[in-house]
Design a protein around this motif. Sequence first.
Motif, PDB file in Angstrom:
ATOM      1  N   MET A   1       0.814  -1.060   0.045  1.00  0.00           N
ATOM      2  CA  MET A   1       0.027   0.057   0.074  1.00  0.00           C
ATOM      3  C   MET A   1       0.989   1.237  -0.155  1.00  0.00           C
ATOM      4  SD  MET A   1      -2.472   1.295   3.012  1.00  0.00           S
ATOM      5  CE  MET A   1      -2.978  -0.699   3.545  1.00  0.00           C
ATOM      6  N   PRO A   2       0.771   2.266  -1.108  1.00  0.00           N
ATOM      7  CA  PRO A   2       1.570   3.261  -1.113  1.00  0.00           C
ATOM      8  C   PRO A   2       1.339   4.318   0.402  1.00  0.00           C
ATOM      9  CG  PRO A   2       0.184   3.140  -2.788  1.00  0.00           C
ATOM     10  CD  PRO A   2      -0.416   2.225  -2.004  1.00  0.00           C
ATOM     11  N   THR A   3       2.575   4.820   0.859  1.00  0.00           N
ATOM     12  CA  THR A   3       2.614   5.276   2.163  1.00  0.00           C
ATOM     13  C   THR A   3       2.171   6.834   1.934  1.00  0.00           C
ATOM     14  OG1 THR A   3       4.884   6.012   2.029  1.00  0.00           O
ATOM     15  CG2 THR A   3       4.240   3.877   3.067  1.00  0.00           C
ATOM     16  N   ARG A   4       1.985   7.713   3.011  1.00  0.00           N
ATOM     17  CA  ARG A   4       1.694   8.925   2.918  1.00  0.00           C
ATOM     18  C   ARG A   4       2.743   9.654   2.134  1.00  0.00           C
ATOM     19  NH1 ARG A   4      -0.067  11.987   8.423  1.00  0.00           N
ATOM     20  NH2 ARG A   4      -1.409  10.203   7.829  1.00  0.00           N
ATOM     21  N   PRO A  96      -8.156   7.885   0.560  1.00  0.00           N
ATOM     22  CA  PRO A  96      -8.300   7.279  -0.542  1.00  0.00           C
ATOM     23  C   PRO A  96      -9.118   5.993  -0.255  1.00  0.00           C
ATOM     24  CG  PRO A  96      -6.116   8.010  -0.625  1.00  0.00           C
ATOM     25  CD  PRO A  96      -6.636   8.213   0.775  1.00  0.00           C
ATOM     26  N   GLY A  97     -10.022   5.654  -1.315  1.00  0.00           N
ATOM     27  CA  GLY A  97     -10.631   4.444  -1.449  1.00  0.00           C
ATOM     28  C   GLY A  97     -10.298   3.401  -2.486  1.00  0.00           C
ATOM     29  N   VAL A  98      -9.230   3.869  -3.071  1.00  0.00           N
ATOM     30  CA  VAL A  98      -8.889   2.938  -4.157  1.00  0.00           C
ATOM     31  C   VAL A  98      -7.154   2.602  -3.877  1.00  0.00           C
ATOM     32  CG1 VAL A  98      -9.980   3.726  -5.941  1.00  0.00           C
ATOM     33  CG2 VAL A  98      -8.056   4.898  -5.783  1.00  0.00           C
ATOM     34  N   GLY A  99      -6.806   1.458  -4.107  1.00  0.00           N
ATOM     35  CA  GLY A  99      -5.421   1.086  -4.060  1.00  0.00           C
ATOM     36  C   GLY A  99      -5.320   0.864  -2.548  1.00  0.00           C
ATOM     37  N   THR A 100      -6.186   0.756  -1.605  1.00  0.00           N
ATOM     38  CA  THR A 100      -5.772   0.595  -0.285  1.00  0.00           C
ATOM     39  C   THR A 100      -6.774  -0.694   0.282  1.00  0.00           C
ATOM     40  OG1 THR A 100      -7.606   2.173   0.471  1.00  0.00           O
ATOM     41  CG2 THR A 100      -5.436   2.967   0.208  1.00  0.00           C
ATOM     42  N   GLY A 101      -6.252  -1.438   1.316  1.00  0.00           N
ATOM     43  CA  GLY A 101      -7.042  -2.303   1.746  1.00  0.00           C
ATOM     44  C   GLY A 101      -7.545  -1.745   3.001  1.00  0.00           C
ATOM     45  N   HIS A 102      -8.504  -2.828   3.618  1.00  0.00           N
ATOM     46  CA  HIS A 102      -8.762  -2.350   5.122  1.00  0.00           C
ATOM     47  C   HIS A 102      -7.716  -2.179   5.944  1.00  0.00           C
ATOM     48  CE1 HIS A 102     -11.094  -2.482   8.623  1.00  0.00           C
ATOM     49  NE2 HIS A 102     -10.312  -3.215   9.185  1.00  0.00           N
ATOM     50  N   HIS A 103      -7.743  -1.174   6.867  1.00  0.00           N
ATOM     51  CA  HIS A 103      -6.836  -0.608   7.818  1.00  0.00           C
ATOM     52  C   HIS A 103      -7.514  -0.030   9.062  1.00  0.00           C
ATOM     53  CE1 HIS A 103      -7.277   2.741   5.121  1.00  0.00           C
ATOM     54  NE2 HIS A 103      -7.155   3.370   6.124  1.00  0.00           N
ATOM     55  N   GLU A 118      -2.206  -2.234  10.151  1.00  0.00           N
ATOM     56  CA  GLU A 118      -3.249  -3.342   9.971  1.00  0.00           C
ATOM     57  C   GLU A 118      -2.582  -4.326  10.690  1.00  0.00           C
ATOM     58  OE1 GLU A 118      -2.702  -4.706   5.757  1.00  0.00           O
ATOM     59  OE2 GLU A 118      -2.761  -2.455   4.989  1.00  0.00           O
ATOM     60  N   ASP A 119      -3.570  -5.518  11.403  1.00  0.00           N
ATOM     61  CA  ASP A 119      -3.110  -6.522  12.003  1.00  0.00           C
ATOM     62  C   ASP A 119      -4.008  -7.471  11.926  1.00  0.00           C
ATOM     63  OD1 ASP A 119      -3.094  -7.851  14.874  1.00  0.00           O
ATOM     64  OD2 ASP A 119      -1.309  -6.666  15.067  1.00  0.00           O
ATOM     65  N   ALA A 120      -3.616  -8.749  11.380  1.00  0.00           N
ATOM     66  CA  ALA A 120      -4.450  -9.938  10.930  1.00  0.00           C
ATOM     67  C   ALA A 120      -4.813 -10.685  12.527  1.00  0.00           C
ATOM     68  CB  ALA A 120      -3.299 -10.983  10.457  1.00  0.00           C
ATOM     69  N   THR A 121      -4.189 -10.435  13.617  1.00  0.00           N
ATOM     70  CA  THR A 121      -4.587 -10.943  14.754  1.00  0.00           C
ATOM     71  C   THR A 121      -5.876 -10.302  15.365  1.00  0.00           C
ATOM     72  OG1 THR A 121      -2.568 -11.418  15.558  1.00  0.00           O
ATOM     73  CG2 THR A 121      -4.232 -11.285  17.294  1.00  0.00           C
ATOM     74  N   ILE A 122      -5.728  -8.726  15.311  1.00  0.00           N
ATOM     75  CA  ILE A 122      -6.850  -8.147  15.536  1.00  0.00           C
ATOM     76  C   ILE A 122      -8.017  -8.525  14.577  1.00  0.00           C
ATOM     77  CG2 ILE A 122      -8.050  -5.817  15.586  1.00  0.00           C
ATOM     78  CD1 ILE A 122      -5.508  -4.785  16.619  1.00  0.00           C
ATOM     79  N   GLU A 123      -8.009  -8.514  13.259  1.00  0.00           N
ATOM     80  CA  GLU A 123      -9.056  -9.040  12.392  1.00  0.00           C
ATOM     81  C   GLU A 123      -9.802 -10.288  12.790  1.00  0.00           C
ATOM     82  OE1 GLU A 123     -10.472  -6.530  10.411  1.00  0.00           O
ATOM     83  OE2 GLU A 123      -8.730  -5.365  11.278  1.00  0.00           O
ATOM     84  N   ARG A 124      -8.822 -11.214  13.086  1.00  0.00           N
ATOM     85  CA  ARG A 124      -9.208 -12.636  13.347  1.00  0.00           C
ATOM     86  C   ARG A 124      -9.869 -12.689  14.680  1.00  0.00           C
ATOM     87  NH1 ARG A 124      -7.276 -15.792  16.996  1.00  0.00           N
ATOM     88  NH2 ARG A 124      -5.397 -14.876  17.082  1.00  0.00           N
ATOM     89  N   HIS A 140     -16.392  -2.674   9.519  1.00  0.00           N
ATOM     90  CA  HIS A 140     -16.146  -2.330  10.873  1.00  0.00           C
ATOM     91  C   HIS A 140     -14.993  -1.033  10.831  1.00  0.00           C
ATOM     92  CE1 HIS A 140     -12.693  -4.956  10.650  1.00  0.00           C
ATOM     93  NE2 HIS A 140     -12.125  -4.177  11.463  1.00  0.00           N
ATOM     94  N   ARG A 141     -14.667  -0.230  11.784  1.00  0.00           N
ATOM     95  CA  ARG A 141     -13.715   0.299  11.909  1.00  0.00           C
ATOM     96  C   ARG A 141     -12.979   0.436  13.448  1.00  0.00           C
ATOM     97  NH1 ARG A 141     -16.178   6.668  11.184  1.00  0.00           N
ATOM     98  NH2 ARG A 141     -17.125   6.694  13.293  1.00  0.00           N
ATOM     99  N   LEU A 142     -11.832   0.547  13.588  1.00  0.00           N
ATOM    100  CA  LEU A 142     -10.990   0.509  14.559  1.00  0.00           C
ATOM    101  C   LEU A 142     -10.297   1.844  14.802  1.00  0.00           C
ATOM    102  CD1 LEU A 142     -10.395  -0.530  17.428  1.00  0.00           C
ATOM    103  CD2 LEU A 142      -8.662  -1.806  16.387  1.00  0.00           C
TER     104      LEU A 142
END
Length: 162
Positions: A1-4, A96-103, A118-124, A140-142
Amino acid sequence: MPTRGEASPTRLREAQARLRAHLQQCGLRATRQREVVLAAFLESGAHLSVEELHDRVRKAHPSIGAATVYRCMNLFVQAGIAKERRFHEGRTRYEPGVGTGHHDHLVCLRCGDIQEFEDATIERIQAEIAGGLGFAVTYHRLELYGLCARCRTVAPAAGEAP
């Protein structure tokens, strides 16, 4: 994912294609002003308010007004190019709503910096909890609020809690 501060060519092309399709579907025309605002928005890589984006745009294009930027952002949200966010301060910000995944987000209450993570453990864990309760999550949003590393090393301002 591109950064700031990074607008990948792929993200820009995808956003331009979505915008063209949306404009055509709505019977609207493509304009140079919309292209300029879109490029500035994606290049920022930040969570910007309309006012902040307008400040960036008018440096190179002083003829583009705040109302135009506001209308563009509404159009970009409708096209799925931008997502509206409201953090603790209550004003609308866009990411941005394009080129980004859930975070998710870490929000500094002092300087206002917003960090994505992003954290796979939190999502799980969230999925397990929802599933265990028979709940089907649509989205959802955190958001975690506190002080960033930089602000934690600075003394509190007068009247501010440590």
